[in-house]
Scaffold this motif. Structure first.
Motif, PDB file in Angstrom:
ATOM      1  N   SER A  14     111.411 129.123  83.591  1.00 36.59           N
ATOM      2  CA  SER A  14     112.070 129.543  84.825  1.00 36.59           C
ATOM      3  C   SER A  14     113.453 130.121  84.527  1.00 36.59           C
ATOM      4  O   SER A  14     113.816 131.189  85.030  1.00 36.59           O
ATOM      5  CB  SER A  14     112.169 128.348  85.781  1.00 36.59           C
ATOM      6  N   ASN A  15     114.206 129.426  83.695  1.00 30.65           N
ATOM      7  CA  ASN A  15     115.545 129.899  83.321  1.00 30.65           C
ATOM      8  C   ASN A  15     115.468 131.214  82.546  1.00 30.65           C
ATOM      9  O   ASN A  15     116.276 132.120  82.764  1.00 30.65           O
ATOM     10  CB  ASN A  15     116.285 128.847  82.503  1.00 30.65           C
ATOM     11  N   ALA A  18     114.648 134.120  85.047  1.00 31.61           N
ATOM     12  CA  ALA A  18     115.826 134.438  85.868  1.00 31.61           C
ATOM     13  C   ALA A  18     116.876 135.181  85.044  1.00 31.61           C
ATOM     14  O   ALA A  18     117.433 136.196  85.494  1.00 31.61           O
ATOM     15  CB  ALA A  18     116.407 133.157  86.459  1.00 31.61           C
ATOM     16  N   ARG A  30     115.838 135.145  93.418  1.00 35.28           N
ATOM     17  CA  ARG A  30     116.301 134.025  94.235  1.00 35.28           C
ATOM     18  C   ARG A  30     115.672 132.717  93.765  1.00 35.28           C
ATOM     19  O   ARG A  30     116.311 131.676  93.742  1.00 35.28           O
ATOM     20  CB  ARG A  30     115.962 134.290  95.710  1.00 35.28           C
ATOM     21  N   ASN A  31     114.404 132.784  93.353  1.00 35.28           N
ATOM     22  CA  ASN A  31     113.694 131.568  92.958  1.00 35.28           C
ATOM     23  C   ASN A  31     112.586 131.916  91.967  1.00 35.28           C
ATOM     24  O   ASN A  31     111.934 132.945  92.106  1.00 35.28           O
ATOM     25  CB  ASN A  31     113.086 130.904  94.202  1.00 35.28           C
ATOM     26  N   VAL A  32     112.399 131.048  90.986  1.00 36.51           N
ATOM     27  CA  VAL A  32     111.307 131.190  90.022  1.00 36.51           C
ATOM     28  C   VAL A  32     110.624 129.841  89.905  1.00 36.51           C
ATOM     29  O   VAL A  32     111.299 128.818  89.721  1.00 36.51           O
ATOM     30  CB  VAL A  32     111.817 131.616  88.624  1.00 36.51           C
ATOM     31  N   GLU A  33     109.315 129.832  90.044  1.00 35.22           N
ATOM     32  CA  GLU A  33     108.536 128.601  89.871  1.00 35.22           C
ATOM     33  C   GLU A  33     107.474 128.845  88.817  1.00 35.22           C
ATOM     34  O   GLU A  33     106.866 129.913  88.774  1.00 35.22           O
ATOM     35  CB  GLU A  33     107.860 128.191  91.177  1.00 35.22           C
ATOM     36  N   TYR A  43     103.346 131.988  87.227  1.00 37.61           N
ATOM     37  CA  TYR A  43     104.758 132.030  87.628  1.00 37.61           C
ATOM     38  C   TYR A  43     104.921 132.850  88.902  1.00 37.61           C
ATOM     39  O   TYR A  43     104.238 133.826  89.130  1.00 37.61           O
ATOM     40  CB  TYR A  43     105.669 132.521  86.497  1.00 37.61           C
ATOM     41  N   VAL A  45     107.873 134.635  91.269  1.00 32.98           N
ATOM     42  CA  VAL A  45     109.246 135.128  91.268  1.00 32.98           C
ATOM     43  C   VAL A  45     109.532 135.663  92.660  1.00 32.98           C
ATOM     44  O   VAL A  45     108.902 136.625  93.107  1.00 32.98           O
ATOM     45  CB  VAL A  45     109.445 136.233  90.207  1.00 32.98           C
ATOM     46  N   GLU A  46     110.486 135.034  93.344  1.00 29.77           N
ATOM     47  CA  GLU A  46     110.831 135.427  94.716  1.00 29.77           C
ATOM     48  C   GLU A  46     112.231 136.026  94.751  1.00 29.77           C
ATOM     49  O   GLU A  46     113.115 135.603  94.014  1.00 29.77           O
ATOM     50  CB  GLU A  46     110.812 134.213  95.629  1.00 29.77           C
ATOM     51  N   LEU A 106     108.178 139.552  96.219  1.00 28.74           N
ATOM     52  CA  LEU A 106     107.771 138.565  95.224  1.00 28.74           C
ATOM     53  C   LEU A 106     106.777 139.130  94.225  1.00 28.74           C
ATOM     54  O   LEU A 106     106.150 140.146  94.465  1.00 28.74           O
ATOM     55  CB  LEU A 106     107.210 137.301  95.880  1.00 28.74           C
TER      56      LEU A 106
END
Length: 115
Positions: A14-15, A18, A30-33, A43, A45-46, A106
């Motif tokens: 995730s890091n 980003a 804004r967000n990664v899961e 994964y 990615v938003e 996304l």
């Protein structure tokens, strides 16, 4: 992988994603899961669109321009991205599939890992 090891890999991936976006596009998502299941990594990615891309979307034909631009970038970065993924997960990658939804801002990636 054990649960604790999976959580650490998810955070590291995730890091990485980003940071990769921020370093190469100038804006991180804004967000990664990240989720693992068997030999599959997924994964999400938003919030990946830049202000410029959002402006382009407001123009006639803008969606096609942004989509094709993003796909060009994604395909161009694929070798570097997959090399980093392999280092992090410590497994060979068989293939990767990516889907972009520009309207929802996304991307979803599915990575098949060698068993």
């Amino acid at each position: 992988m054990k649960s604790k090891e999976i959580n650490a890999k998810e955070l590291e991936l995730s890091n990485f994603i980003a940071r990769f976006y921020k370093d190469n596009i100038g804006k991180g998502p804004r967000n990664v899961e990240i989720k693992f299941t068997d030999n599959i990594m997924i994964y999400f990615v938003e919030g990946l669109l830049t202000p410029l891309e959002k402006s382009i979307l407001q123009t006639n034909g803008g969606k096609e321009v942004v989509t094709s631009g993003r796909l060009l970038i994604v395909n161009n970065w694929k070798p570097k991205r997959l090399e980093a993924f392999e280092k992090i997960v410590e497994k060979k990658i068989v293939d990767e599939y990516i889907s972009l939804d520009i309207d929802k801002d996304l991307a979803i990636g599915l990575v098949v890992l060698q068993k």
